[in-house]
Design an enzyme around this catalytic site. Structure first.
Site, PDB file in Angstrom:
ATOM      1  CB  ALA A 126       4.183  -6.623  -4.319  1.00 64.87           C
ATOM      2  CD  GLU A 162       0.730 -10.366   1.700  1.00 69.41           C
ATOM      3  OE1 GLU A 162       1.583  -9.475   1.865  1.00 69.41           O
ATOM      4  OE2 GLU A 162      -0.202 -10.567   2.520  1.00 69.41           O
ATOM      5  CD  GLU A 164       4.811  -8.572   4.289  1.00 65.15           C
ATOM      6  OE1 GLU A 164       5.098  -9.729   4.630  1.00 65.15           O
ATOM      7  OE2 GLU A 164       4.782  -8.202   3.097  1.00 65.15           O
ATOM      8  N   GLY A 175       2.578  -5.901   1.391  1.00 67.77           N
ATOM      9  CA  GLY A 175       3.904  -5.360   1.646  1.00 67.77           C
ATOM     10  C   GLY A 175       3.876  -3.983   2.273  1.00 67.77           C
TER      11      GLY A 175
END
Length: 267
Positions: free
Chosen positions: A73, A141, A121, A118
């Site tokens: 992110a 995270e 991910e 992310g």
């Protein structure tokens, strides 16, 4: 390569193998492909378009940055967010990861450099992860006060088991390429600088197969996860019935007997 199409400023789609392999390139190099709100929208739009394109048989997720696949992110953007801003952005961010996960065709991630948070991910949302020796993966995270929110807490244990996923998520540690391959965080490890070519080559080999069969096989694999064996076999049987009476099945059998490559009707 037959065509290129840009989705927003930071996502580029290239077509390979007569358009059957679509390369979705993350193209925000100045930010090491950090996923901003706008970039999330572009990923969603690109995946949505590719998912309904009957010519696409495989999607390969790549990066135009030579030192990063995606660093997750955009924390610089989020640093300016109020709590209400973050709440409003959440569905947009989540939709991007879901769009990759929901691709109806096989998806391959080509990971070089950093694939963190992310970014990892996005790779986990694919069916196969190809990486080179520069790859560094992880879900850090909790080190910035949140948890994986793009599917990491659900996708990682499905790959490596609950205890291993817990250790990796709780420790927030980064894992380099050789260990990542050993732990099953990536599936194929290739020579440095070769990851895009290898992933596209794998995509082309997959795309040579029946498009109807590929979509049905992926659906059976995904829907069967987490079910007991009996229920999983019912999922498989339902998927088999969708292809058993198709034009692709008829062509595949005919081509085999005629000792030639099939020309798939895709229906």
């Amino acid at each position: 390569m037959s065509s290129e199409e840009r989705f927003g400023e930071h996502v580029l789609v290239r077509r390979h193998s007569d358009g059957h392999v679509a390369e979705l390139a993350l193209d925000r190099p100045k930010a090491m492909n950090a996923v901003s709100t706008e970039m999330a929208r572009s990923i969603t739009a690109a995946c949505t378009a590719l998912g309904v394109d009957p010519d696409v048989r495989v999607v390969v997720l790549t990066s135009t940055h030579d030192r990063a696949f995606c660093v997750g992110a955009d924390l610089k953007e989020r640093n300016s967010f109020t709590d209400d801003d973050l709440r409003r952005q959440r569905p947009t961010a989540r939709a991007a990861y879901t769009a990759v996960l929901d691709l109806p065709v096989p998806a391959i991630a080509a990971v070089n450099g950093f694939a963190l948070g992310g970014g990892f991910e996005l790779a986990l949302s694919c069916d196969v992860i190809v990486a080179d020796g520069t790859a560094v993966v992880g879900l850090p995270e909790v080190s910035v006060g949140v948890i994986p929110g793009g599917g990491g807490t659900q996708l990682l244990p499905r790959r490596v088991g609950a205890a291993r996923a817990a250790e990796l998520i709780f420790s927030a540690r980064r894992v380099e390429a050789a260990e990542a391959r050993e732990l099953g965080l990536v599936d194929v490890l290739v020579e440095e600088g070769k990851v895009r070519d290898e992933a596209l080559s794998l995509g082309a080999r997959i795309a040579a197969n029946s498009p109807i069969g590929l979509r049905a096989a992926k659906k059976a694999l995904r829907l069967g996860q987490g079910l007991d064996l009996r229920a999983g076999l019912e999922v498989e049987d339902a998927a088999w019935r969708t292809v058993a009476f198709s034009g692709d099945r008829a062509e595949g059998v005919k081509a085999f007997n005629e000792k030639r490559k099939p020309v798939w009707p895709g229906e």
